[in-house]
Motif scaffolding. Structure first.
Motif, mmCIF file in Angstrom:
data_model
loop_
_atom_site.group_PDB
_atom_site.id
_atom_site.type_symbol
_atom_site.label_atom_id
_atom_site.label_comp_id
_atom_site.label_asym_id
_atom_site.label_seq_id
_atom_site.Cartn_x
_atom_site.Cartn_y
_atom_site.Cartn_z
ATOM 1 N N SER A 144 10.259 51.969 -24.523
ATOM 2 C CA SER A 144 11.206 51.435 -25.496
ATOM 3 C C SER A 144 12.540 51.186 -24.809
ATOM 4 O O SER A 144 12.815 51.723 -23.734
ATOM 5 C CB SER A 144 11.405 52.432 -26.632
ATOM 6 O OG SER A 144 12.062 53.603 -26.146
ATOM 7 N N MET A 145 13.373 50.382 -25.436
ATOM 8 C CA MET A 145 14.704 50.158 -24.891
ATOM 9 C C MET A 145 15.495 51.469 -24.819
ATOM 10 O O MET A 145 16.287 51.683 -23.887
ATOM 11 C CB MET A 145 15.458 49.131 -25.740
ATOM 12 C CG MET A 145 16.639 48.505 -25.032
ATOM 13 S SD MET A 145 16.166 47.526 -23.571
ATOM 14 C CE MET A 145 15.432 46.085 -24.349
ATOM 15 N N ASN A 146 15.234 52.361 -25.756
ATOM 16 C CA ASN A 146 15.902 53.656 -25.756
ATOM 17 C C ASN A 146 15.568 54.438 -24.484
ATOM 18 O O ASN A 146 16.450 55.020 -23.843
ATOM 19 C CB ASN A 146 15.483 54.459 -26.992
ATOM 20 C CG ASN A 146 16.309 55.718 -27.193
ATOM 21 O OD1 ASN A 146 17.533 55.665 -27.243
ATOM 22 N ND2 ASN A 146 15.639 56.847 -27.314
ATOM 23 N N ASN A 147 14.305 54.436 -24.085
ATOM 24 C CA ASN A 147 13.920 55.174 -22.887
ATOM 25 C C ASN A 147 14.389 54.485 -21.608
ATOM 26 O O ASN A 147 14.750 55.160 -20.638
ATOM 27 C CB ASN A 147 12.402 55.375 -22.856
ATOM 28 C CG ASN A 147 11.963 56.520 -23.748
ATOM 29 O OD1 ASN A 147 12.665 57.513 -23.897
ATOM 30 N ND2 ASN A 147 10.804 56.385 -24.365
ATOM 31 N N TYR A 148 14.384 53.156 -21.579
ATOM 32 C CA TYR A 148 14.964 52.466 -20.419
ATOM 33 C C TYR A 148 16.442 52.827 -20.281
ATOM 34 O O TYR A 148 16.947 53.045 -19.181
ATOM 35 C CB TYR A 148 14.812 50.948 -20.562
ATOM 36 C CG TYR A 148 13.421 50.421 -20.320
ATOM 37 C CD1 TYR A 148 12.753 50.667 -19.114
ATOM 38 C CD2 TYR A 148 12.765 49.656 -21.278
ATOM 39 C CE1 TYR A 148 11.484 50.177 -18.888
ATOM 40 C CE2 TYR A 148 11.489 49.167 -21.060
ATOM 41 C CZ TYR A 148 10.846 49.427 -19.868
ATOM 42 O OH TYR A 148 9.584 48.946 -19.642
ATOM 43 N N SER A 149 17.128 52.909 -21.421
ATOM 44 C CA SER A 149 18.541 53.254 -21.404
ATOM 45 C C SER A 149 18.762 54.645 -20.819
ATOM 46 O O SER A 149 19.698 54.861 -20.044
ATOM 47 C CB SER A 149 19.115 53.187 -22.826
ATOM 48 O OG SER A 149 20.407 53.740 -22.894
ATOM 49 N N LEU A 150 17.898 55.584 -21.165
ATOM 50 C CA LEU A 150 18.030 56.938 -20.634
ATOM 51 C C LEU A 150 17.881 56.959 -19.119
ATOM 52 O O LEU A 150 18.647 57.619 -18.412
ATOM 53 C CB LEU A 150 16.981 57.853 -21.278
ATOM 54 C CG LEU A 150 17.263 58.299 -22.710
ATOM 55 C CD1 LEU A 150 16.015 58.896 -23.335
ATOM 56 C CD2 LEU A 150 18.413 59.306 -22.727
ATOM 57 N N MET A 163 11.557 53.579 -9.335
ATOM 58 C CA MET A 163 10.630 54.485 -9.999
ATOM 59 C C MET A 163 9.550 53.722 -10.760
ATOM 60 O O MET A 163 8.355 54.050 -10.686
ATOM 61 C CB MET A 163 11.393 55.407 -10.961
ATOM 62 C CG MET A 163 10.492 56.314 -11.801
ATOM 63 S SD MET A 163 11.432 57.348 -12.953
ATOM 64 C CE MET A 163 12.047 58.617 -11.839
ATOM 65 N N LEU A 164 9.959 52.686 -11.507
ATOM 66 C CA LEU A 164 9.029 51.993 -12.399
ATOM 67 C C LEU A 164 8.171 50.954 -11.688
ATOM 68 O O LEU A 164 6.961 50.865 -11.936
ATOM 69 C CB LEU A 164 9.803 51.345 -13.549
ATOM 70 C CG LEU A 164 10.538 52.323 -14.478
ATOM 71 C CD1 LEU A 164 11.341 51.562 -15.511
ATOM 72 C CD2 LEU A 164 9.558 53.283 -15.154
ATOM 73 N N LEU A 165 8.754 50.156 -10.808
ATOM 74 C CA LEU A 165 7.993 49.086 -10.171
ATOM 75 C C LEU A 165 6.990 49.623 -9.161
ATOM 76 O O LEU A 165 5.870 49.120 -9.046
ATOM 77 C CB LEU A 165 8.934 48.087 -9.499
ATOM 78 C CG LEU A 165 9.925 47.358 -10.403
ATOM 79 C CD1 LEU A 165 10.655 46.272 -9.629
ATOM 80 C CD2 LEU A 165 9.232 46.763 -11.627
ATOM 81 N N ARG A 166 7.396 50.634 -8.411
ATOM 82 C CA ARG A 166 6.472 51.215 -7.434
ATOM 83 C C ARG A 166 5.676 52.397 -8.005
ATOM 84 O O ARG A 166 4.855 52.987 -7.303
ATOM 85 C CB ARG A 166 7.226 51.669 -6.189
ATOM 86 C CG ARG A 166 7.815 50.510 -5.387
ATOM 87 C CD ARG A 166 8.040 50.896 -3.942
ATOM 88 N NE ARG A 166 9.179 51.800 -3.772
ATOM 89 C CZ ARG A 166 9.447 52.438 -2.629
ATOM 90 N NH1 ARG A 166 8.647 52.311 -1.591
ATOM 91 N NH2 ARG A 166 10.519 53.216 -2.538
ATOM 92 N N ALA A 167 5.902 52.682 -9.289
ATOM 93 C CA ALA A 167 5.223 53.805 -9.954
ATOM 94 C C ALA A 167 5.389 55.080 -9.147
ATOM 95 O O ALA A 167 4.457 55.861 -8.973
ATOM 96 C CB ALA A 167 3.749 53.488 -10.183
ATOM 97 N N ALA A 222 25.852 53.278 -27.728
ATOM 98 C CA ALA A 222 26.739 52.252 -28.282
ATOM 99 C C ALA A 222 26.293 50.837 -27.939
ATOM 100 O O ALA A 222 26.493 49.912 -28.734
ATOM 101 C CB ALA A 222 28.169 52.482 -27.783
ATOM 102 N N THR A 223 25.696 50.656 -26.773
ATOM 103 C CA THR A 223 25.314 49.301 -26.341
ATOM 104 C C THR A 223 23.803 49.124 -26.266
ATOM 105 O O THR A 223 23.314 48.263 -25.532
ATOM 106 C CB THR A 223 25.929 48.995 -24.960
ATOM 107 O OG1 THR A 223 25.482 49.984 -24.015
ATOM 108 C CG2 THR A 223 27.448 49.018 -25.025
ATOM 109 N N LEU A 224 23.066 49.912 -27.021
ATOM 110 C CA LEU A 224 21.606 49.866 -26.954
ATOM 111 C C LEU A 224 21.077 48.619 -27.674
ATOM 112 O O LEU A 224 21.217 48.479 -28.884
ATOM 113 C CB LEU A 224 21.034 51.129 -27.599
ATOM 114 C CG LEU A 224 19.575 51.459 -27.347
ATOM 115 C CD1 LEU A 224 19.332 51.692 -25.860
ATOM 116 C CD2 LEU A 224 19.170 52.686 -28.151
#
Length: 258
Positions: A144-150, A163-167, A222-224
């Motif tokens: 979710s956008m919330n987790n990407y934000s974290l 972290m995400l692209l190379r898993a 605030a900017t989510l």
């Protein structure tokens, strides 16, 4: 009789939540998520509670994500959106807890486990800790956008994409170097190190700590932006459905990009 999947205990001003499925590396069921929500409610309702501690049972994991079996019946993108909304309700409630929250981490802290750890205020970890969300090579879903934000808030865009692209799974040392882990300790010292941090927090001004937590939380949210279209597209994909089925049979996945 089997032990509960989530243990909630109180010792003086410390409320402790233990994720208690060690044979499944403490993978989260819906019942465990709801139990965590209830523990957050208890932490805020009981004036005696001054610190909330989260930890995993056994020595293999803090939390190794959400139990994959709960994705088996997903067919539409809207189900992915509903799932992420349910997770956000729990994660945001943990982030909203008034008292300081501390995650004591050894072993796997991945997927939903990383989301839970990310909203805790302080993370104490051992070198065996492994942090990541390896969905690019496992389920082919998204966050979710919330987790990407974290992740962006804690790691910045470069480390988040690495972290995400190379898993990738970051080691305890790498997470400490990135500032995600507040304190790295020896494997045998995790409980002692966590207790020392908790003792420090118990001696500090509750309203000063609450104000710091609340300010950081408000700034992050605030900017989510909205991201339901991203979630809907990915969770409705052939890749995701194939990967969930393959996970159960331990078969390799051939990614199609659709």
């Amino acid at each position: 009789m089997d032990e509960p999947e989530l243990l909630v205990t109180q010792d003086g001003g410390v409320l402790t939540v233990t994720f208690n499925r060690p044979r499944q590396r403490n993978a989260m069921t819906w019942g465990m998520y709801e139990g965590l929500h209830e523990a957050c409610e208890k932490a805020d309702a009981d004036d005696d509670v001054r610190v909330l501690v989260l930890k995993g049972a056994g020595d293999k994991a803090f939390v190794a994500g959400t139990d994959i079996g709960q994705f088996a019946d997903f067919r539409e993108g809207s189900e992915g959106v509903a799932y992420e909304e349910k997770i956000a309700r729990i994660v945001n409630r943990l982030e909203d807890v008034d008292v300081p929250t501390v995650a004591a981490i050894r072993g796997f802290c991945v997927g939903g486990g990383l989301g839970i750890a990310s909203v805790c205020d302080l993370r104490i970890a051992t070198p065996s800790a492994r942090f990541g969300i390896p969905i690019a090579r496992t389920l082919g879903n998204c966050l979710s956008m919330n987790n990407y934000s974290l992740l962006l808030n804690h790691l910045g865009p470069a480390r988040t994409l690495d972290m995400l692209l190379r898993a990738r799974l970051f080691t305890g040392e790498e997470a400490a170097a990135a500032g995600f882990v507040a304190e790295l300790c020896a494997e045998e010292d995790l409980d002692t190190a966590t207790d020392a941090v908790v003792t420090t927090l118990l001696g500090h001004a509750p309203l000063s700590m609450w104000a710091a937590k609340e300010a950081v939380r408000r700034i992050r949210r605030a900017t989510l932006p909205d991201g339901d279209d991203i979630v809907s597209r990915v969770f409705a994909s052939e890749d995701f459905h194939s990967a969930v089925a393959a996970f159960a049979t331990k078969q390799p996945v051939v990614w199609q990009g659709r």
